[in-house]
Design a protein around this motif. Structure first.
Motif, PDB file in Angstrom:
ATOM      1  N   GLN A   1       2.903  -8.047  -0.733  1.00  0.00           N
ATOM      2  CA  GLN A   1       2.555  -6.765  -1.352  1.00  0.00           C
ATOM      3  C   GLN A   1       1.420  -6.087  -0.595  1.00  0.00           C
ATOM      4  OE1 GLN A   1       4.132  -5.156  -3.613  1.00  0.00           O
ATOM      5  NE2 GLN A   1       4.865  -6.440  -5.298  1.00  0.00           N
ATOM      6  N   ASN A   2       0.430  -6.866  -0.190  1.00  0.00           N
ATOM      7  CA  ASN A   2      -0.706  -6.281   0.530  1.00  0.00           C
ATOM      8  C   ASN A   2      -0.320  -5.861   1.951  1.00  0.00           C
ATOM      9  OD1 ASN A   2      -3.480  -6.381  -1.011  1.00  0.00           O
ATOM     10  ND2 ASN A   2      -2.323  -8.179  -1.666  1.00  0.00           N
TER      11      ASN A   2
ATOM     12  N   VAL B   1      -4.069  -5.707  -3.789  1.00  0.00           N
ATOM     13  CA  VAL B   1      -3.168  -5.640  -4.936  1.00  0.00           C
ATOM     14  C   VAL B   1      -2.720  -7.046  -5.307  1.00  0.00           C
ATOM     15  CG1 VAL B   1      -2.364  -3.319  -4.388  1.00  0.00           C
ATOM     16  CG2 VAL B   1      -1.123  -5.297  -3.481  1.00  0.00           C
TER      17      VAL B   1
ATOM     18  N   ARG C   1       9.746  -6.350   2.410  1.00  0.00           N
ATOM     19  CA  ARG C   1      10.414  -6.161   1.122  1.00  0.00           C
ATOM     20  C   ARG C   1      11.503  -7.213   0.920  1.00  0.00           C
ATOM     21  NH1 ARG C   1      11.145   0.457   0.563  1.00  0.00           N
ATOM     22  NH2 ARG C   1       8.951   0.933   0.134  1.00  0.00           N
TER      23      ARG C   1
ATOM     24  N   GLN D   1       3.901 -13.551  -2.797  1.00  0.00           N
ATOM     25  CA  GLN D   1       4.070 -12.203  -3.321  1.00  0.00           C
ATOM     26  C   GLN D   1       2.822 -11.357  -3.080  1.00  0.00           C
ATOM     27  OE1 GLN D   1       5.018 -13.261  -7.371  1.00  0.00           O
ATOM     28  NE2 GLN D   1       7.225 -13.012  -7.045  1.00  0.00           N
TER      29      GLN D   1
ATOM     30  N   ASP E   1       2.314  -8.048  -8.297  1.00  0.00           N
ATOM     31  CA  ASP E   1       3.155  -6.960  -8.775  1.00  0.00           C
ATOM     32  C   ASP E   1       2.865  -5.649  -8.047  1.00  0.00           C
ATOM     33  OD1 ASP E   1       4.403  -8.581 -10.765  1.00  0.00           O
ATOM     34  OD2 ASP E   1       2.597  -8.370 -11.994  1.00  0.00           O
ATOM     35  N   GLY E   2       1.955  -5.696  -7.071  1.00  0.00           N
ATOM     36  CA  GLY E   2       1.592  -4.488  -6.352  1.00  0.00           C
ATOM     37  C   GLY E   2       0.581  -3.626  -7.080  1.00  0.00           C
ATOM     38  N   GLU E   3      -0.053  -4.174  -8.134  1.00  0.00           N
ATOM     39  CA  GLU E   3      -1.045  -3.427  -8.898  1.00  0.00           C
ATOM     40  C   GLU E   3      -2.440  -3.655  -8.331  1.00  0.00           C
ATOM     41  OE1 GLU E   3      -0.228  -1.298 -11.235  1.00  0.00           O
ATOM     42  OE2 GLU E   3       1.900  -1.811 -11.005  1.00  0.00           O
TER      43      GLU E   3
ATOM     44  N   ASP F   1      -6.448   3.337  -4.777  1.00  0.00           N
ATOM     45  CA  ASP F   1      -5.281   3.857  -4.066  1.00  0.00           C
ATOM     46  C   ASP F   1      -5.593   5.205  -3.412  1.00  0.00           C
ATOM     47  OD1 ASP F   1      -5.489   5.395  -6.286  1.00  0.00           O
ATOM     48  OD2 ASP F   1      -3.433   5.164  -6.973  1.00  0.00           O
TER      49      ASP F   1
ATOM     50  N   LEU G   1       9.722 -10.441   0.112  1.00  0.00           N
ATOM     51  CA  LEU G   1       9.159 -10.360  -1.234  1.00  0.00           C
ATOM     52  C   LEU G   1      10.234 -10.609  -2.283  1.00  0.00           C
ATOM     53  CD1 LEU G   1       6.776  -9.656  -3.119  1.00  0.00           C
ATOM     54  CD2 LEU G   1       7.432  -7.248  -2.872  1.00  0.00           C
TER      55      LEU G   1
ATOM     56  N   LYS H   1       1.429  -2.563   1.738  1.00  0.00           N
ATOM     57  CA  LYS H   1       0.474  -1.460   1.585  1.00  0.00           C
ATOM     58  C   LYS H   1      -0.126  -1.079   2.933  1.00  0.00           C
ATOM     59  CE  LYS H   1       0.315  -0.884  -2.973  1.00  0.00           C
ATOM     60  NZ  LYS H   1       0.675   0.397  -3.632  1.00  0.00           N
TER      61      LYS H   1
END
Length: 214
Positions: free
Chosen positions: A154-155, A201, A138, A150, A204-206, A212, A141, A158
């Motif tokens: 992010q991955n 993802v 984090r 990024q 943006d983590g989407e 999910d 990031l 997760k």
């Protein structure tokens, strides 16, 4: 960022390949902090893998075998960007338990020593590693605007969140629990309450591939 990644996914009909996505995103100039974070994460993922290999050898608990394999994939994902930016790999041919970073070397030795005391201690060590990994990811990031970095972080977050939940679940079965050190109690509980994740993802983590829940 998310739109570009989603378009890329539709065009390539990819099979949730993180390495492919990282390679296809445009290279951007890296600041010193970004280089430092990337190299550090390569060895921090190795620390997780190496400790888990040791815990599996000591206790023969399947969770350590499974997650050590996942950590090896995390190492490979970080290496994808190290090679993309033509940086020197701090892992190189280093054997299990050997680190270029002195702080990680000391941390490995402390965690390994703690983990061989008992099965519960080993699970607590696993939770500690994943919590620290999430915290460091984090931080990394937040310090970058580079899309490929990024996406990587992010991955990895997760994946580490999946691992942290798995260790917490095993601890609960043994009437034990982990107390977070780096994350706030609310942040830790939010991770525990989140569903297991499988897929890829974007920056943006989407979710762009996978789900999910599964």
């Amino acid at each position: 960022a998310g739109g570009k990644n989603q378009k890329m996914h539709r065009n390539t009909n990819a099979d949730c390949g993180l390495a492919q996505l990282l390679e296809q995103l445009p290279a951007q100039n890296l600041k010193k902090r970004e280089v430092r974070d990337l190299l550090y994460m390569r060895e921090e993922e190795k620390l997780a893998r190496d400790v888990y290999l040791g815990m599996y050898a000591q206790w023969n608990m399947r969770i350590f075998s499974n997650i050590s394999q996942a950590e090896n994939k995390h190492m490979t994902s970080v290496l994808t960007l190290i090679e993309k930016y033509d940086l020197g790999d701090p892992v190189g041919e280093n054997a299990v338990g050997i680190f270029t970073n002195d702080d990680l070397q000391q941390l490995y030795e402390e965690l390994y020593a703690a983990g061989i005391r008992s099965r519960v201690s080993a699970l607590l060590v696993g939770a500690a590693i994943e919590e620290l990994d999430i915290f460091d990811l984090r931080q990394a990031l937040a310090a970058t605007n580079n899309e490929d970095l990024q996406v990587l972080y992010q991955n990895l977050i997760k994946g580490s969140s999946n691992h942290l939940r798995a260790f917490a679940k095993q601890l609960a079965r043994k009437d034990a629990s982990y107390t977070p050190v780096y994350l706030t109690p609310d942040e830790y509980q939010e991770i525990l309450d989140s569903p297991k994740f499988k897929g890829v993802v974007d920056a943006d983590g989407e979710v762009i591939c996978g789900s999910d829940k599964f």
